[in-house]
Structure formats: C-alpha cells, structure tokens
Write a protein that holds these residues in place. Structure first.
Motif, PDB file in Angstrom:
ATOM      1  N   ILE A 115       0.839  -1.205   0.000  1.00 13.15           N
ATOM      2  CA  ILE A 115       0.000   0.000   0.000  1.00 13.15           C
ATOM      3  C   ILE A 115       0.875   1.256   0.000  1.00 13.15           C
ATOM      4  CG2 ILE A 115      -1.614   1.357   1.395  1.00 13.15           C
ATOM      5  CD1 ILE A 115      -2.898  -1.288   2.282  1.00 13.15           C
ATOM      6  N   GLU A 116       1.959   1.228   0.810  1.00 10.63           N
ATOM      7  CA  GLU A 116       2.853   2.378   0.883  1.00 10.63           C
ATOM      8  C   GLU A 116       3.488   2.670  -0.475  1.00 10.63           C
ATOM      9  OE1 GLU A 116       4.190   5.577   2.742  1.00 10.63           O
ATOM     10  OE2 GLU A 116       3.008   4.030   3.753  1.00 10.63           O
TER      11      GLU A 116
ATOM     12  N   LEU B 120       2.180   1.853  -3.429  1.00 10.09           N
ATOM     13  CA  LEU B 120       1.143   2.379  -4.328  1.00 10.09           C
ATOM     14  C   LEU B 120       0.784   3.825  -3.967  1.00 10.09           C
ATOM     15  CD1 LEU B 120      -1.185  -0.759  -4.671  1.00 10.09           C
ATOM     16  CD2 LEU B 120       0.062   0.364  -6.525  1.00 10.09           C
ATOM     17  N   LEU B 121       0.841   4.152  -2.679  1.00  7.59           N
ATOM     18  CA  LEU B 121       0.543   5.533  -2.270  1.00  7.59           C
ATOM     19  C   LEU B 121       1.591   6.503  -2.825  1.00  7.59           C
ATOM     20  CD1 LEU B 121      -0.582   5.063   1.458  1.00  7.59           C
ATOM     21  CD2 LEU B 121      -1.996   5.881  -0.436  1.00  7.59           C
TER      22      LEU B 121
ATOM     23  N   GLU C 134       0.730   6.905  -6.413  1.00  9.92           N
ATOM     24  CA  GLU C 134      -0.457   7.799  -6.517  1.00  9.92           C
ATOM     25  C   GLU C 134      -0.055   9.255  -6.328  1.00  9.92           C
ATOM     26  OE1 GLU C 134      -3.525  10.344  -4.955  1.00  9.92           O
ATOM     27  OE2 GLU C 134      -1.955   9.456  -3.705  1.00  9.92           O
TER      28      GLU C 134
ATOM     29  N   ASP D 276      -6.001   0.353  -7.705  1.00 10.43           N
ATOM     30  CA  ASP D 276      -5.102  -0.743  -7.306  1.00 10.43           C
ATOM     31  C   ASP D 276      -5.045  -0.883  -5.787  1.00 10.43           C
ATOM     32  OD1 ASP D 276      -4.545  -1.320  -9.897  1.00 10.43           O
ATOM     33  OD2 ASP D 276      -2.634  -0.232  -9.996  1.00 10.43           O
ATOM     34  N   ILE D 277      -5.020   0.242  -5.078  1.00 11.25           N
ATOM     35  CA  ILE D 277      -5.001   0.200  -3.604  1.00 11.25           C
ATOM     36  C   ILE D 277      -6.272  -0.446  -3.067  1.00 11.25           C
ATOM     37  CG2 ILE D 277      -5.033   1.636  -1.516  1.00 11.25           C
ATOM     38  CD1 ILE D 277      -3.228   3.639  -3.053  1.00 11.25           C
TER      39      ILE D 277
ATOM     40  N   CYS E   4      -6.504  -4.128  -0.995  1.00 10.79           N
ATOM     41  CA  CYS E   4      -7.125  -4.302   0.330  1.00 10.79           C
ATOM     42  C   CYS E   4      -8.218  -5.357   0.285  1.00 10.79           C
ATOM     43  CB  CYS E   4      -7.694  -2.976   0.825  1.00 10.79           C
ATOM     44  SG  CYS E   4      -6.455  -1.720   1.187  1.00 10.79           S
TER      45      CYS E   4
ATOM     46  N   GLN F 200      -8.039   3.521   4.046  1.00 12.49           N
ATOM     47  CA  GLN F 200      -7.401   4.007   2.821  1.00 12.49           C
ATOM     48  C   GLN F 200      -8.365   4.861   1.977  1.00 12.49           C
ATOM     49  OE1 GLN F 200      -4.209   3.886   2.029  1.00 12.49           O
ATOM     50  NE2 GLN F 200      -3.875   2.841   3.999  1.00 12.49           N
TER      51      GLN F 200
ATOM     52  N   LEU G 209      -7.294   8.553   1.035  1.00 17.39           N
ATOM     53  CA  LEU G 209      -7.156   8.964  -0.371  1.00 17.39           C
ATOM     54  C   LEU G 209      -8.073  10.130  -0.717  1.00 17.39           C
ATOM     55  CD1 LEU G 209      -6.879   5.404  -1.953  1.00 17.39           C
ATOM     56  CD2 LEU G 209      -5.104   7.167  -2.017  1.00 17.39           C
TER      57      LEU G 209
END
Length: 449
Positions: free
Chosen positions: A12-13, A15-16, A19, A37-38, A42, A54, A58
């Motif tokens: 996740i980190e 992908l963040l 993003e 994708d995030i 999940c 998330q 977001l």
C-alpha cells in the motif's frame, strides 16, 4: 499473519507513493489506476478495516482529482455484497457515504449507498432510522440521475414515511413527483444532450419501468388517502391503475380493480367530480363483465327513490367479499357505506330527497320517512344536514310536520315569477273566451238550421 500484514502495508505504501507522483504530475489516468489498485489490494487481502482507512485517506489527499475519487467510490461499491458479515458491510457503506457527502460528482453513488443502508436498517426493524436516512437525500435536484431512478427513490421515501405513520411528510414527498411524467412517451424523450448539460446515467437494472412505477405510486397514494378515508381520491388512484395498458389487457387484473372503483364511487360524497367519474365509469364497456356493479352504479344516476334496505341486502355479500373492505379499514368503511346508504345517492337519502324535492313542493315529514325507510328523527336530521350543506333548499314546519321545497328568490325573481303567472292566467282567460265564443256560434248555427 504479521508477515501478511507487513507485506500489505508495504504494498500500500508503494502504491501511495505512485499515486502521489501521478497526482502531483497531473496524470488523471495514472492517479485513477493507483487508487483502484489500492482498493483492489485491500479487498484481495480481506483487510476491510484497512480498506475503509485508505478510502478516507485517499479522499482527503491534497489536490485529489475528482475522477480518482469517483473511480474509488465506484470500485469499492462493487465489494459491498462481498463483505463477510453485516457489520463490515454497514461500516463500508458508511465510510463511502461520508467520503461522497457534499461532492456533487458522486451524488448519485451516495444516493444509492444511502438507499442500501436504509434497506439494511429496515430489514433490522429500524423503520424510523431508515426513513430518516432516506430523507437526507433530495434526488430531484440530481441532473445526471435517470428519471426512473429518481422516481423510484422518491417512492421509497414515501413508502418508509407511510410505514412509520408519518402521513404529512409522505404527502410532501409525493408532491415531488408530477403525475404527468407517467404519461410521457420514453421513446420520444431520448435526445442528444446539449453542450454543457450533464450526461444522464442509465438507471440500474433493478429499477422498474415507468409504467410499473406508476402502479407503485398510485398504490402508495391509496395507502395515504385510506388514512383519512378520502374515498374519491382513492377511486381516482384506482382509475389511474386501471388505465395502465398491462392491467387493461388482463381481465384477471382489471376486474378486481374495476370492482374497487365502483365501491369507492359509491362511498364518495356526491360532488361534480364524483358525478363525472360515475358517468365515465358507466360508459366503460368492461363494466358489462360485472353486471351487479353496473346495476349498482345505474341506480346512482337514476332519479328514483331507492329502498336502501333491499339494496343493502342484495349487495351485502359482494361488500363483505371485497378484499378492500378487510382489515382495519373494514369497520370504518362499513360505517361510511351505511352512512351513504342513508345520506348519499347510493342508498338514497341525498338522491331520494332530491327526487322528492323534484316531484313535490310540499310533503309531510312522515311521508319522507316512509319513503326513505327512516324514523322521523333520522329523516329530519339528514334533511337538516343537507340544507346546512346547501345540497338542498327546504324549510321544515315542525309543529305541522310539513316540509316545503322551494328555491330562495330575490325581489327580481319574485316579480318575474308573478309576471309569468299573470301571463299564463291571461292566456288561459283568452283561450277560454275563444272556446265560449266558438261554442256560441255553433249553437246559433244549429238553431237557425
């Protein structure tokens, strides 16, 4: 388990960070993909709490693009039915609802989320909470929502208000739907949107057709009008349902509805609208399929004295077999029908007194009571009620027991009637003189012969 959690957090980190790069670079497509994708990550990990966190994170990111939030909400909505338990489902719906609150570009998604949450609350028996949730949303202002979906949403609001016995709010909400919308031809309404107009989304597959919504609308209005026993409006609602093509094509559907139309016409107080509906119903060819009801309505428009006791005896079984007269409404409806039997056209008082006043200028109260199968006190009471309501013009001489039917006239009317009477009298005198002169001439001629 701890390893899976740390792997998820690391993914996740990563992908963040992607993003963030895409968002700061102004890459809308890349930002949308990273957000989706995030959400998918999940979901596949079964981390529902992380998913909620998330989604909130977001949506609050600085300079977050509308398209990314829209895509995120729509993607997360696909997972609502895949949640492991009801608490998780409610939490996800609430998270998505709070994220989409106040954002016009996801107003339709929020309305659908609220509707699903209200349905869950209703299934749990929390009708008040469900109704309050639905009333938060004013779908009539949504330009991009399909017309049928708007109507279905408002009808759901009305239904929940009726379920919680909130009839005032139900009436207010029902007025947001114009009945003219049900008569529109959907095939002629599809036109290309002009530049600057919002694109209208297609309604979900579970939304009923416009004609089905028309039936649901009038059934809900019947529930509302039944609350205050507005029989004429109930009759008009059934008439609207009766006119739906799918109903008219199937005798098994239209015969029960036509019977209800007849009963409620009978129960409705006499006024111009009731008379108009009555005559329109009598002209319906389908009424010949239920001859007893045709005869019943025929007696309503016939200016003859009706013996209500015999008529009630004849129609009692029909009345008791009618499903609309069952349940809580039954006792009250029976009372009202018996009242109409006495004071309305059906079983004769209104019509019968009007008939009596048509054929008599003076009549004894006892004779009226005999004609109407009532006691003297009842006849006097209902006669007085009709005079007070201005349905009839009459004067009762109680010591003499005489009723006089006469129309109140002003001074001009009285003078005109006197002039007319004098003219008739002079015509009669002239004709009499002519006849006398004629007979005298014939007699003289006979004598000369």
């Amino acid at each position: 388990m701890a390893g899976d959690s740390s792997n998820l957090d690391a993914a996740i980190e990563s992908l963040l960070n992607v993003e963030k790069q895409m968002r700061l670079a102004g890459d809308v497509a890349g930002t949308r993909k990273a957000v989706i994708d995030i959400v998918e990550l999940c979901y596949k990990a079964g981390a529902w709490k992380t998913l909620n966190d998330q989604i909130v994170l977001l949506s609050k990111r600085r300079g977050q693009v509308k398209q990314a939030i829209t895509a995120m909400v729509q993607k997360a909505m696909e997972y609502i039915d895949l949640t492991p338990d009801m608490d998780t489902r409610i939490e996800l719906i609430k998270t998505l609802s709070s994220v989409s609150a106040g954002k016009i570009y996801v107003e339709i998604e929020r309305a659908r989320l609220i509707k699903r949450l209200a349905k869950i609350k209703e299934e749990q028996g929390k009708i008040d909470e469900a109704a309050d949730l639905m009333q938060e949303v004013a779908v009539e202002t949504f330009g991009s929502m399909a017309k049928t979906e708007k109507i279905a949403f408002i009808l759901e609001q009305v239904r929940l208000c009726l379920d919680r016995q909130d009839f005032v709010r139900a009436q207010i909400l029902s007025r947001r739907i114009s009945t003219r919308v049900f008569d529109a031809d959907p095939s002629k309404e599809k036109k290309k949107p002009k530049e600057g107009d919002s694109i209208v989304q297609d309604a979900p597959a579970e939304i009923p057709s416009l004609l089905e919504l028309k039936r649901i609308y009038y059934e809900l209005m019947i529930r509302y009008y039944s609350h205050n026993n507005d029989y004429l409006e109930i009759c008009r609602c059934y008439k609207a349902i009766y006119d739906i093509p799918a109903i008219k094509e199937d005798p098994a559907k239209w015969i029960p509805i036509l019977r209800k139309i007849c009963w409620y016409l009978v129960l409705a107080p006499h006024d111009p609208m009731q008379s108009s509906l009555l005559n329109a119903t009598l002209e319906d060819k389908n009424l010949s399929e239920i001859p007893n009801f045709r005869l019943l309505l025929k007696q309503l428009v016939t200016m003859e004295v009706i013996q209500w006791t015999s008529l009630w005896e004849f129609y009692r079984n029909e009345y008791e077999n009618e499903k609309l007269l069952g349940g809580a409404l039954g006792a009250k409806t029976e009372e009202d029908l018996k009242l109409r039997i006495i004071e309305h056209v059906l079983l004769g008082l209104v019509n019968n007194i009007l008939v009596v006043s048509k054929y008599y200028s003076r009549i004894t109260l006892k004779r009226i009571a005999d004609l109407l199968c009532l006691s003297l006190q009842e006849a006097e009471k209902h006669l007085s009620d009709m005079v007070n309501s201005k349905s009839l013009i009459a004067k009762i001489d109680r010591p003499m027991g005489v009723v006089r039917f006469r129309t109140a006239q002003d001074s001009n009317g009285v003078l005109n009637s006197w002039a007319t009477n004098l003219e008739k009298l002079l015509d009669l005198v002239e004709k009499s003189c002519h006849q006398i002169h004629k007979e005298t001439m014939i007699h003289k001629a006979v004598l000369k012969a």
